[in-house]
Design a protein around this motif. Structure first.
Motif, PDB file in Angstrom:
ATOM      1  N   UNK A  28      54.336  72.917  82.042  1.00 34.15           N
ATOM      2  CA  UNK A  28      54.271  71.902  81.582  1.00 34.15           C
ATOM      3  C   UNK A  28      54.832  70.383  81.485  1.00 34.15           C
ATOM      4  N   UNK A  29      54.257  69.020  82.055  1.00 35.19           N
ATOM      5  CA  UNK A  29      55.085  67.737  81.999  1.00 35.19           C
ATOM      6  C   UNK A  29      55.453  67.889  80.629  1.00 35.19           C
ATOM      7  N   UNK A  30      57.033  66.672  80.266  1.00 35.98           N
ATOM      8  CA  UNK A  30      56.963  66.247  79.727  1.00 35.98           C
ATOM      9  C   UNK A  30      57.773  64.796  79.495  1.00 35.98           C
ATOM     10  N   UNK A  31      57.976  64.369  78.653  1.00 33.82           N
ATOM     11  CA  UNK A  31      58.718  63.394  79.149  1.00 33.82           C
ATOM     12  C   UNK A  31      60.349  63.014  79.016  1.00 33.82           C
ATOM     13  N   UNK A  32      60.701  62.377  80.009  1.00 31.77           N
ATOM     14  CA  UNK A  32      62.276  62.383  80.311  1.00 31.77           C
ATOM     15  C   UNK A  32      63.148  62.642  78.683  1.00 31.77           C
ATOM     16  N   UNK A  33      62.872  61.697  77.467  1.00 32.13           N
ATOM     17  CA  UNK A  33      63.228  61.673  76.515  1.00 32.13           C
ATOM     18  C   UNK A  33      63.232  62.886  75.355  1.00 32.13           C
ATOM     19  N   UNK A  34      62.447  63.667  76.021  1.00 33.72           N
ATOM     20  CA  UNK A  34      61.863  65.075  74.409  1.00 33.72           C
ATOM     21  C   UNK A  34      62.736  65.938  75.385  1.00 33.72           C
ATOM     22  N   UNK A  35      63.727  66.166  76.482  1.00 36.82           N
ATOM     23  CA  UNK A  35      64.365  66.495  77.197  1.00 36.82           C
ATOM     24  C   UNK A  35      64.939  67.037  76.269  1.00 36.82           C
TER      25      UNK A  35
END
Length: 157
Positions: A123-130
């Motif tokens: 999936x693609x996720x927002x960088x800040x979610x890592x």
């Protein structure tokens, strides 16, 4: 036990997104989200390994390296995993991280169709979610990556 520096290349892949946050490709192995990664073959540069491993793990190498983390990042395994993973040989990993820009189409990403699948989904996720997606003992690495790789995302938008 020492840190394993052989199994040390990790990559975050960014794509041009319509939102304000850069998006990062994540792959799922078992219950955890992670990133394409791999080992360095003999006589191979880190950049060559990054491109080769990307294709071997997600089915495409349509990406360009846009930067790398300033330092190698390390983590230690928690006590309950010591002696159980990597045949008990290592106590953690020291990793080199690269930021990449994905140049292909989402339909080209298929980690379950590669020769030796390691991941079942992506999936693609927002960088800040890592950091939220990381297993506990890797959270500090992911927090560092958010800080370091946001500069690459901003520089290429």
């Amino acid at each position: 036990m020492e840190h394993n520096e052989i199994f040390s290349r990790h990559y975050c892949i960014d794509r041009d997104s319509k939102g304000s946050e850069p998006t990062i490709l994540c792959v799922r192995a078992y219950a955890n989200w992670d990133f394409p990664k791999g080992q360095l073959d003999p006589d191979e540069s880190y950049v060559e390994a990054a491109v080769r491993e990307l294709e071997e793990e997600i089915g495409t190498a349509k990406a360009e390296i846009i930067g790398e983390a300033e330092d190698w990042l390390s983590y230690d395994l928690p006590p309950d995993l010591l002696g159980k993973v990597w045949n008990g040989r290592y106590r953690g990993q020291t990793q080199k991280w690269f930021a990449m820009r994905f140049l292909g189409d989402d339909s080209e990403i298929n980690p379950s169709a590669v020769k030796t699948p390691e991941f079942g989904s992506w999936k693609w996720a927002e960088l800040t979610e890592l950091p939220e997606m990381a297993v506990t003992f890797k959270k500090s690495i992911y927090q560092t990556l958010v800080s370091e790789f946001s500069r690459f995302a901003k520089a290429t938008r």
